[in-house]
Design a protein around this motif. Structure first.
Motif, PDB file in Angstrom:
ATOM      1  N   LEU A 159       0.856  -1.186   0.000  1.00 44.29           N
ATOM      2  CA  LEU A 159       0.000   0.000   0.000  1.00 44.29           C
ATOM      3  C   LEU A 159       0.893   1.237   0.000  1.00 44.29           C
ATOM      4  CD1 LEU A 159      -2.701  -0.928   2.666  1.00 44.29           C
ATOM      5  CD2 LEU A 159      -3.126  -0.396   0.279  1.00 44.29           C
ATOM      6  N   ASP A 160       0.564   2.208  -0.837  1.00 40.79           N
ATOM      7  CA  ASP A 160       1.318   3.464  -0.861  1.00 40.79           C
ATOM      8  C   ASP A 160       0.593   4.446   0.046  1.00 40.79           C
ATOM      9  OD1 ASP A 160       2.875   5.652  -1.355  1.00 40.79           O
ATOM     10  OD2 ASP A 160       2.166   5.943  -3.417  1.00 40.79           O
ATOM     11  N   CYS A 161       1.098   4.567   1.268  1.00 38.87           N
ATOM     12  CA  CYS A 161       0.424   5.392   2.271  1.00 38.87           C
ATOM     13  C   CYS A 161       1.120   6.720   2.528  1.00 38.87           C
ATOM     14  CB  CYS A 161       0.315   4.613   3.583  1.00 38.87           C
ATOM     15  SG  CYS A 161      -0.788   3.197   3.472  1.00 38.87           S
ATOM     16  N   ALA A 193      -6.326  -4.380   5.019  1.00 40.19           N
ATOM     17  CA  ALA A 193      -5.476  -3.328   5.580  1.00 40.19           C
ATOM     18  C   ALA A 193      -5.740  -2.020   4.844  1.00 40.19           C
ATOM     19  CB  ALA A 193      -4.009  -3.722   5.446  1.00 40.19           C
ATOM     20  N   HIS A 194      -5.414  -0.919   5.510  1.00 38.46           N
ATOM     21  CA  HIS A 194      -5.547   0.403   4.903  1.00 38.46           C
ATOM     22  C   HIS A 194      -4.487   1.330   5.472  1.00 38.46           C
ATOM     23  CE1 HIS A 194      -8.393   0.502   8.403  1.00 38.46           C
ATOM     24  NE2 HIS A 194      -7.648   1.550   8.685  1.00 38.46           N
ATOM     25  N   CYS A 195      -4.394   2.501   4.879  1.00 38.38           N
ATOM     26  CA  CYS A 195      -3.479   3.511   5.394  1.00 38.38           C
ATOM     27  C   CYS A 195      -4.097   4.084   6.659  1.00 38.38           C
ATOM     28  CB  CYS A 195      -3.270   4.611   4.356  1.00 38.38           C
ATOM     29  SG  CYS A 195      -2.505   4.015   2.828  1.00 38.38           S
ATOM     30  N   ASP A 196      -3.291   4.219   7.696  1.00 36.10           N
ATOM     31  CA  ASP A 196      -3.784   4.707   8.980  1.00 36.10           C
ATOM     32  C   ASP A 196      -3.770   6.233   8.984  1.00 36.10           C
ATOM     33  OD1 ASP A 196      -4.768   4.655  11.533  1.00 36.10           O
ATOM     34  OD2 ASP A 196      -2.885   4.078  12.484  1.00 36.10           O
ATOM     35  N   ALA A 197      -4.643   6.807   8.146  1.00 41.09           N
ATOM     36  CA  ALA A 197      -4.758   8.260   8.048  1.00 41.09           C
ATOM     37  C   ALA A 197      -5.501   8.795   9.268  1.00 41.09           C
ATOM     38  CB  ALA A 197      -5.501   8.633   6.777  1.00 41.09           C
ATOM     39  N   GLY A 248     -11.081  10.573   8.207  1.00 37.54           N
ATOM     40  CA  GLY A 248     -11.845   9.813   7.239  1.00 37.54           C
ATOM     41  C   GLY A 248     -11.702   8.311   7.371  1.00 37.54           C
ATOM     42  N   THR A 249     -12.253   7.630   6.387  1.00 41.49           N
ATOM     43  CA  THR A 249     -12.206   6.171   6.340  1.00 41.49           C
ATOM     44  C   THR A 249     -11.489   5.774   5.062  1.00 41.49           C
ATOM     45  OG1 THR A 249     -14.319   6.091   7.487  1.00 41.49           O
ATOM     46  CG2 THR A 249     -13.595   4.075   6.411  1.00 41.49           C
ATOM     47  N   PRO A 250     -10.207   5.465   5.152  1.00 38.71           N
ATOM     48  CA  PRO A 250      -9.481   5.091   3.940  1.00 38.71           C
ATOM     49  C   PRO A 250      -9.943   3.730   3.428  1.00 38.71           C
ATOM     50  CG  PRO A 250      -8.096   4.825   5.868  1.00 38.71           C
ATOM     51  CD  PRO A 250      -9.382   5.429   6.343  1.00 38.71           C
TER      52      PRO A 250
END
Length: 179
Positions: free
Chosen positions: A57-59, A85-89, A92-94
């Protein structure tokens, strides 16, 4: 009465069936042994750890966060983990990506397959392994950029089934849950 080639062929086929049955049965109990292992749950400690995997993932400046994971033994008999999995920004909800992890040569968790790309802009709320080896999930998303990000208007039930050397995805529309 003379025997013909047809009689010999039937006798050989019968003998072959007896030998095949004997080879497929457990010597100690005489019960059939499955040709492939049955998919099953696995303790998390015995499966690839998603937090140690290099997920693609490019976070940018944010870390990658495994949100859901299902440790399992798939039909090939090897330990695996299915992870969303997602980016832990911070806001918001990535969107999530779903990966199938296995062990690499040095027992480090490695990505075996990408089951869902983050570019599909879906948030995965459930992952599971069915007894037939299929991986299932539920995801929500947005039909357009005009839909407010706090109110997803699409919901999908996802199923990944092993086909040949890869995974094939099918999906059906599901009711959108408002939580």
């Amino acid at each position: 009465m003379r025997t013909s080639a047809w009689h010999w062929a039937l006798a050989l086929a019968g003998c072959g069936a007896v030998v095949a049955t004997a080879l497929a049965a457990s010597p100690a109990t005489g019960t059939p042994v499955p040709l492939r292992s049955t998919p099953s749950a696995l303790p998390a400690a015995a499966a690839p750890d998603p937090s140690r995997a290099q997920l693609p993932l490019d976070c940018g400046p944010f870390p990658v966060k495994p949100a859901l994971s299902v440790p399992a033994v798939l039909a090939d008999g090897k330990p695996a983990t299915v992870v969303a999995a997602h980016c832990d920004a911070e806001n918001g909800t990535p969107p999530d990506a779903v990966y199938l992890l296995g062990f690499g040569a040095d027992r480090t968790p490695t990505v075996l397959a990408t089951l869902l790309s983050e570019r599909e802009n879906l948030t995965v709320g459930r992952l599971a392994l069915r007894s037939d080896g299929a991986i299932t999930g539920h995801a929500q998303g947005y039909s357009s950029d005009d839909v407010p990000r706090y109110a997803p208007d699409l919901a999908l039930d996802l199923t990944w089934t092993r086909r040949g050397g890869g995974w094939e995805r099918s999906q059906t529309a599901a009711p959108v849950s408002r939580t």
